[in-house]
Design an enzyme around this catalytic site. Structure first.
Site, PDB file in Angstrom:
ATOM      1  N   GLU A 126       0.880  -1.172   0.000  1.00 47.54           N
ATOM      2  CA  GLU A 126       0.000   0.000   0.000  1.00 47.54           C
ATOM      3  C   GLU A 126       0.915   1.219   0.000  1.00 47.54           C
ATOM      4  O   GLU A 126       1.412   1.636   1.026  1.00 47.54           O
ATOM      5  CB  GLU A 126      -0.887   0.002   1.235  1.00 47.54           C
ATOM      6  CG  GLU A 126      -2.010  -1.016   1.231  1.00 47.54           C
ATOM      7  CD  GLU A 126      -2.953  -0.770   2.384  1.00 47.54           C
ATOM      8  OE1 GLU A 126      -3.735   0.190   2.324  1.00 47.54           O
ATOM      9  OE2 GLU A 126      -2.878  -1.534   3.357  1.00 47.54           O
ATOM     10  N   HIS A 191      -6.100   5.064  -1.214  1.00 51.11           N
ATOM     11  CA  HIS A 191      -5.446   6.199  -0.562  1.00 51.11           C
ATOM     12  C   HIS A 191      -5.292   7.307  -1.600  1.00 51.11           C
ATOM     13  O   HIS A 191      -4.202   7.806  -1.869  1.00 51.11           O
ATOM     14  CB  HIS A 191      -4.113   5.772   0.042  1.00 51.11           C
ATOM     15  CG  HIS A 191      -4.292   4.872   1.229  1.00 51.11           C
ATOM     16  ND1 HIS A 191      -4.586   5.352   2.488  1.00 51.11           N
ATOM     17  CD2 HIS A 191      -4.284   3.525   1.338  1.00 51.11           C
ATOM     18  CE1 HIS A 191      -4.725   4.341   3.324  1.00 51.11           C
ATOM     19  NE2 HIS A 191      -4.558   3.216   2.645  1.00 51.11           N
ATOM     20  N   HIS A 212      -9.843  -1.343  -0.146  1.00 48.18           N
ATOM     21  CA  HIS A 212     -10.819  -1.089   0.927  1.00 48.18           C
ATOM     22  C   HIS A 212     -11.797   0.019   0.537  1.00 48.18           C
ATOM     23  O   HIS A 212     -11.709   1.156   0.978  1.00 48.18           O
ATOM     24  CB  HIS A 212     -10.180  -0.869   2.287  1.00 48.18           C
ATOM     25  CG  HIS A 212      -8.973   0.009   2.354  1.00 48.18           C
ATOM     26  ND1 HIS A 212      -8.904   1.264   1.788  1.00 48.18           N
ATOM     27  CD2 HIS A 212      -7.776  -0.179   2.970  1.00 48.18           C
ATOM     28  CE1 HIS A 212      -7.730   1.811   2.036  1.00 48.18           C
ATOM     29  NE2 HIS A 212      -7.027   0.934   2.749  1.00 48.18           N
ATOM     30  N   ASN A 215     -12.960   3.576   2.094  1.00 47.22           N
ATOM     31  CA  ASN A 215     -11.993   4.047   3.080  1.00 47.22           C
ATOM     32  C   ASN A 215     -10.779   4.658   2.394  1.00 47.22           C
ATOM     33  O   ASN A 215     -10.247   4.097   1.434  1.00 47.22           O
ATOM     34  CB  ASN A 215     -11.548   2.908   4.000  1.00 47.22           C
ATOM     35  CG  ASN A 215     -12.680   2.396   4.865  1.00 47.22           C
ATOM     36  OD1 ASN A 215     -13.144   1.275   4.711  1.00 47.22           O
ATOM     37  ND2 ASN A 215     -13.142   3.224   5.777  1.00 47.22           N
ATOM     38  N   HIS A 247     -15.409  -0.051   9.507  1.00 48.31           N
ATOM     39  CA  HIS A 247     -14.837   0.606   8.344  1.00 48.31           C
ATOM     40  C   HIS A 247     -15.926   1.000   7.342  1.00 48.31           C
ATOM     41  O   HIS A 247     -15.831   2.047   6.701  1.00 48.31           O
ATOM     42  CB  HIS A 247     -13.828  -0.317   7.658  1.00 48.31           C
ATOM     43  CG  HIS A 247     -12.514  -0.409   8.357  1.00 48.31           C
ATOM     44  ND1 HIS A 247     -12.341  -1.195   9.486  1.00 48.31           N
ATOM     45  CD2 HIS A 247     -11.310   0.178   8.098  1.00 48.31           C
ATOM     46  CE1 HIS A 247     -11.079  -1.086   9.881  1.00 48.31           C
ATOM     47  NE2 HIS A 247     -10.435  -0.267   9.066  1.00 48.31           N
ATOM     48  N   ASP A 269      -8.014  -6.547   6.291  1.00 50.30           N
ATOM     49  CA  ASP A 269      -7.219  -5.373   6.671  1.00 50.30           C
ATOM     50  C   ASP A 269      -6.860  -5.432   8.161  1.00 50.30           C
ATOM     51  O   ASP A 269      -6.827  -4.413   8.853  1.00 50.30           O
ATOM     52  CB  ASP A 269      -7.945  -4.068   6.348  1.00 50.30           C
ATOM     53  CG  ASP A 269      -7.015  -2.855   6.354  1.00 50.30           C
ATOM     54  OD1 ASP A 269      -5.808  -3.039   6.095  1.00 50.30           O
ATOM     55  OD2 ASP A 269      -7.477  -1.741   6.632  1.00 50.30           O
ATOM     56  N   LEU A 295      -8.564   5.469  13.028  1.00 51.49           N
ATOM     57  CA  LEU A 295      -8.799   4.069  12.684  1.00 51.49           C
ATOM     58  C   LEU A 295      -7.641   3.562  11.838  1.00 51.49           C
ATOM     59  O   LEU A 295      -7.282   4.161  10.821  1.00 51.49           O
ATOM     60  CB  LEU A 295     -10.115   3.948  11.914  1.00 51.49           C
ATOM     61  CG  LEU A 295     -10.572   2.555  11.504  1.00 51.49           C
ATOM     62  CD1 LEU A 295     -10.849   1.686  12.724  1.00 51.49           C
ATOM     63  CD2 LEU A 295     -11.836   2.652  10.638  1.00 51.49           C
TER      64      LEU A 295
END
Length: 368
Positions: A126, A191, A212, A215, A247, A269, A295
């Site tokens: 990631e 991200h 994810h 998120n 999440h 995750d 988180l």
């Protein structure tokens, strides 16, 4: 070793069977036959009252067994992590590595190359080419500007252990994504601050999945659907989702499933508690956070995610199991795991009506 695996119900990934047994020869599925046709020369492993399913697959898990791998890249940590994940019902996984230093990456590459494990599929990096504004729990000091020369060096040093990379598509051009594709790496959008057009451009350039879903990305907005909307409307893009009710709300899991169908798959995750270092994770009752409360990861297993999908998101069990096995296997390009079929790997997860784990089998080997 030749043996037969029997249960009340067998979910093959394509069918729901009863009155059948799976014949295993060493680490390969040899056949699925009627229980009355079990050859006389094979041992029988009978799990009456239980479900047998293809082994669960997690494409994003960062820790287990008391170790956060990115902070403890060692053979001891790898084995402890893998053993713990196996005992949770997952038979194959990618180790998720948050944005980190190149020295840390190199240590992880060497550990995986020198310590192969049948359940470890490789690394899911990631970062480091993500958007600082959507860094989430990532340490922003390690985030880097996309550089093809630097990336090629990293990939060459990895020697094939990187299987997936999450990046911000708005910050990575077509040639950068193509380079990853040329090395056989699955490119994921995440991200990211990408708007709808930027996200769709990423998918057209070779981004194959989203990390994810919902998120650490632009939200789904009626004036700009963002990365979630692009993922929904793409014809081919997959997406992972964390079904812990924290999440992502379960009603949104259900909504995403209705839209994406077989393109949506589960990840845990999950992380592990760690004090200090680049990624300190604090264990809460139902999640992990950074010391400031951000988180940072789940306390979820894949079997728990399957149960949550059934009990809280209205997804049938056979489909929830495909979200945790067949669909991630397809994304990975597998031709021998994720389903119970002749010639496939003998990887199975066995549990009862209460989702209590009874057995885990990897490459034909009983792990519990």
């Amino acid at each position: 070793m030749l043996y037969a695996l029997k249960a009340s119900v067998i979910y093959t990934g394509d069918e729901i069977l009863s009155g059948k047994v799976v014949i295993i020869d060493d680490d390969i599925i040899k056949d699925v036959v009627d229980d009355k046709d079990i050859p006389g020369n094979v041992d029988l492993a009978d799990y009456e009252g239980c479900v047998v399913t293809p082994g669960l697959i997690d494409l994003q898990i960062a820790g287990g067994g008391g170790y956060l791998f990115s902070e403890n890249p060692s053979a001891v940590a790898l084995k402890a992590m893998a053993d713990s994940i196996l005992k949770s019902g997952t038979t194959a996984f990618l180790i998720a590595v948050p944005t980190n230093s190149f020295d840390a990456y190199r240590k992880m590459f060497e550990v995986l190359k020198n310590n192969p494990h049948p359940a470890v599929l490789g690394l899911h990096l990631e970062g480091p080419y993500i958007n600082k504004e959507r860094g989430g729990a990532h340490n922003t000091k390690f985030i880097r500007k996309a550089d093809k020369k630097e990336l090629r060096t990293l990939l060459d040093e990895a020697g094939g252990v990187i299987k997936m990379m999450t990046l911000a598509p708005e910050l990575c051009d077509k040639e950068f994504i193509e380079l990853l594709n040329d090395y056989g790496i699955i490119v994921a959008a995440g991200h990211s601050k990408a708007n709808f057009e930027e996200a769709m451009a990423g998918f057209s350039r070779g981004v194959r999945t989203s990390t994810h879903l919902f998120n650490a990305m632009t939200p789904l907005h009626h004036r700009d659907p963002g990365l979630p909307g692009a993922t929904f409307l793409s014809e081919n893009a997959y997406a992972s989702i964390i079904a812990d009710g924290i999440h992502v709300d379960y009603s949104v899991v259900s909504l995403a499933k209705k839209i994406m169908k077989e393109r949506l798959f589960l990840v845990s995750d999950a992380v592990e508690a760690y004090n200090g270092g680049a990624y300190p994770h604090v264990a809460q009752n139902d999640r992990f956070t950074l010391p400031d409360g951000t988180l940072s990861g789940s306390r979820l297993s894949m079997l728990q995610a399957v149960r949550n999908c059934v009990e809280y998101a209205g997804i049938p069990l056979d489909e929830a199991l495909r979200m945790a096995s067949g669909y991630p296997a397809r994304l990975m390009g597998s031709v021998n795991y994720g389903f119970i079929k002749e010639g496939y790997k003998a990887n199975f997860t066995v549990f009862d009506d209460h989702y209590s784990l009874k057995q885990v089998i990897v490459d034909g080997r009983f792990c519990l």
